[in-house]
Design a protein around this motif. Structure first.
Motif, PDB file in Angstrom:
ATOM      1  N   GLY A   1       2.620   2.261  -2.429  1.00 38.64           N
ATOM      2  CA  GLY A   1       2.529   2.702  -3.856  1.00 38.64           C
ATOM      3  C   GLY A   1       3.708   2.318  -4.496  1.00 38.64           C
ATOM      4  N   LYS A   2       4.249   1.165  -4.359  1.00 42.46           N
ATOM      5  CA  LYS A   2       5.380   0.434  -4.870  1.00 42.46           C
ATOM      6  C   LYS A   2       4.816   0.404  -6.605  1.00 42.46           C
ATOM      7  N   GLY A   3       3.837  -0.238  -6.696  1.00 40.52           N
ATOM      8  CA  GLY A   3       3.151  -0.656  -7.942  1.00 40.52           C
ATOM      9  C   GLY A   3       2.737   0.670  -8.846  1.00 40.52           C
ATOM     10  N   THR A   4       2.260   1.786  -8.213  1.00 41.74           N
ATOM     11  CA  THR A   4       2.027   3.023  -8.700  1.00 41.74           C
ATOM     12  C   THR A   4       3.315   3.670  -9.374  1.00 41.74           C
TER      13      THR A   4
ATOM     14  N   ASN B   1       6.624   8.216  -0.276  1.00 43.10           N
ATOM     15  CA  ASN B   1       5.697   8.463  -1.575  1.00 43.10           C
ATOM     16  C   ASN B   1       4.783   9.557  -0.925  1.00 43.10           C
ATOM     17  N   ASP B   2       5.154  10.680  -1.093  1.00 46.68           N
ATOM     18  CA  ASP B   2       4.130  11.712  -0.711  1.00 46.68           C
ATOM     19  C   ASP B   2       3.485  11.857  -2.086  1.00 46.68           C
TER      20      ASP B   2
ATOM     21  N   GLY C   1       0.904  -1.177   0.193  1.00 40.61           N
ATOM     22  CA  GLY C   1      -0.119  -0.025  -0.088  1.00 40.61           C
ATOM     23  C   GLY C   1       0.670   1.373   0.032  1.00 40.61           C
TER      24      GLY C   1
ATOM     25  N   ARG D   1      -4.842   4.256   2.298  1.00 42.05           N
ATOM     26  CA  ARG D   1      -4.220   3.942   0.669  1.00 42.05           C
ATOM     27  C   ARG D   1      -4.781   2.604   0.537  1.00 42.05           C
TER      28      ARG D   1
ATOM     29  N   ARG E   1      -7.654   1.262  -2.207  1.00 45.30           N
ATOM     30  CA  ARG E   1      -7.503   0.732  -3.343  1.00 45.30           C
ATOM     31  C   ARG E   1      -8.727  -0.308  -3.476  1.00 45.30           C
TER      32      ARG E   1
HETATM   33  P1  ADP Z   1       1.857  -1.282  -3.448  1.00 50.42           P
HETATM   34  O1  ADP Z   1       2.207  -1.827  -4.763  1.00 50.42           O
HETATM   35  O2  ADP Z   1       2.897  -0.680  -2.503  1.00 50.42           O
HETATM   36  O3  ADP Z   1       0.858  -2.274  -2.613  1.00 50.42           O
HETATM   37  P2  ADP Z   1       0.040   0.649  -4.918  1.00 50.42           P
HETATM   38  O4  ADP Z   1       0.893   1.188  -5.964  1.00 50.42           O
HETATM   39  O5  ADP Z   1      -1.154  -0.364  -5.039  1.00 50.42           O
HETATM   40  O6  ADP Z   1       0.727  -0.193  -3.666  1.00 50.42           O
HETATM   41  O7  ADP Z   1      -0.739   1.980  -4.165  1.00 50.42           O
HETATM   42  C1  ADP Z   1      -2.004   1.605  -2.967  1.00 50.42           C
HETATM   43  C2  ADP Z   1      -2.989   2.493  -3.268  1.00 50.42           C
HETATM   44  O8  ADP Z   1      -2.360   3.989  -3.118  1.00 50.42           O
HETATM   45  C3  ADP Z   1      -3.372   2.577  -4.717  1.00 50.42           C
HETATM   46  O9  ADP Z   1      -4.919   2.856  -4.713  1.00 50.42           O
HETATM   47  C4  ADP Z   1      -2.854   3.940  -5.401  1.00 50.42           C
HETATM   48  O10 ADP Z   1      -3.635   4.361  -6.235  1.00 50.42           O
HETATM   49  C5  ADP Z   1      -2.679   4.937  -4.138  1.00 50.42           C
HETATM   50  N1  ADP Z   1      -1.581   5.732  -4.210  1.00 50.42           N
HETATM   51  C6  ADP Z   1       0.006   5.216  -4.585  1.00 50.42           C
HETATM   52  N2  ADP Z   1       0.475   6.401  -4.557  1.00 50.42           N
HETATM   53  C7  ADP Z   1      -0.055   7.548  -3.824  1.00 50.42           C
HETATM   54  C8  ADP Z   1       0.219   8.754  -3.814  1.00 50.42           C
HETATM   55  N3  ADP Z   1       1.436   9.351  -3.891  1.00 50.42           N
HETATM   56  N4  ADP Z   1      -0.788   9.704  -3.052  1.00 50.42           N
HETATM   57  C9  ADP Z   1      -1.957   9.094  -2.986  1.00 50.42           C
HETATM   58  N5  ADP Z   1      -2.199   7.827  -3.367  1.00 50.42           N
HETATM   59  C10 ADP Z   1      -1.380   7.002  -3.879  1.00 50.42           C
END
Ligand code: ADP
Ligand code: 5GP
Length: 210
Positions: free
Chosen positions: A17-20, A167-168, A15, A132, A136
């Motif tokens: 934001g690694k994937g994002t 990841n702000d 959560g 987050r 999701r």
């Molecule tokens: P992970 O891969 O680390 O489990 P995700 O990339 O799936 O995390 O991100 C988790 C959630 O947070 C998703 O819904 C994504 O859209 C959201 N998110 C990611 N980065 C940010 C950010 N900088 N600000 C707000 N929301 C974010």
């Protein structure tokens, strides 16, 4: 100069934001993001061979026995693993490779590939982390709590990494990672050959490092 690519490991609690971040990195530059294998069920919208290779537990164990994984780990009750051959071939071809993996996997990769760049992604706060994962909308209440509780333990491993990135905003996080990659490529101990050319005298310095 015969350059190999960098192995960039992006890791941290669920959560953060690694994937994002990885998706945004690929939009900016042609990185190769390794597609992992997993035994967890696909989420709505996930495509086999794109999000993950979705395997049965038997197939996964078969691939462990064939030494097909660079690393594998049990994460939140399912198996996850990084297919080895594609990653190594791509690095050898000179392209940078990103692995988006959990902490156990990152530590195993670090043992075998200490030249990798290990980046820990942090949430701005634990409250925001919970928001987050909740927003999701992919986890049951139980899975959400497991992931959230694990996050407190996982953060203790930050000292094993080379870099920490909060990841702000996605844009800022991606900017920081691009700066890290650029700096890593300039490290003297990564440079195999430096060639200094002078416009009049031609080659004036060539140095080989181990
Ligand atoms: P992970 O891969 O680390 O489990 P995700 O990339 O799936 O995390 O991100 C988790 C959630 O947070 C998703 O819904 C994504 O859209 C959201 N998110 C990611 N980065 C940010 C950010 N900088 N600000 C707000 N929301 C974010
Ligand atoms: P998710 O189920 O949310 O897709 O992923 C759960 C966790 O598994 C995340 O922390 C993710 O980074 C990690 N993960 C994904 N692929 C791999 C992998 O190949 N190896 C390891 N060790 N962890 C992985």
């Amino acid at each position: 100069m015969n350059k190999t690519g960098l192995l960039i490991v992006i890791s941290g609690p669920s959560g953060t934001g690694k994937g994002t971040i990885c998706k945004a990195l690929v939009h900016r530059k042609d990185y190769f993001v390794s597609i992992s294998a997993t035994t967890r069920n696909p989420r709505v919208g996930e495509v086999d061979g794109e999000s993950y290779y979705f395997l049965t537990k038997e197939d996964f164990i078969d691939r462990i026995n064939k030494d097909d994984f660079l690393e594998h780990a049990e994460v939140y009750g399912n198996y996850y693993g990084t297919p080895k051959s594609k990653v190594l071939e791509t690095i050898e071809s000179g392209k940078d490779v990103i692995l988006e993996i959990d902490i156990q996997g990152a530590l195993k990769v670090k043992e075998n590939y200490p030249n990798g760049v290990f980046i820990f992604i942090l949430p701005p706060s634990m409250e925001e982390l919970k928001n987050r994962i909740t927003k999701r909308g992919t986890e049951t209440e139980e899975s959400l709590m497991t992931r959230f509780k694990c996050a407190y333990k996982e953060i203790n491993y930050i000292s094993k990494y080379n870099y920490a990135v909060v990841n702000d905003t996605v844009e800022e996080a991606v900017n920081k990672i691009e700066s890290i990659v650029l700096a890593e490529k300039c490290r003297v101990d990564r440079i195999k050959t430096t060639t200094i050319l002078d416009s009049k005298e031609g080659l004036i310095h060539e140095q080989l490092y181990d």
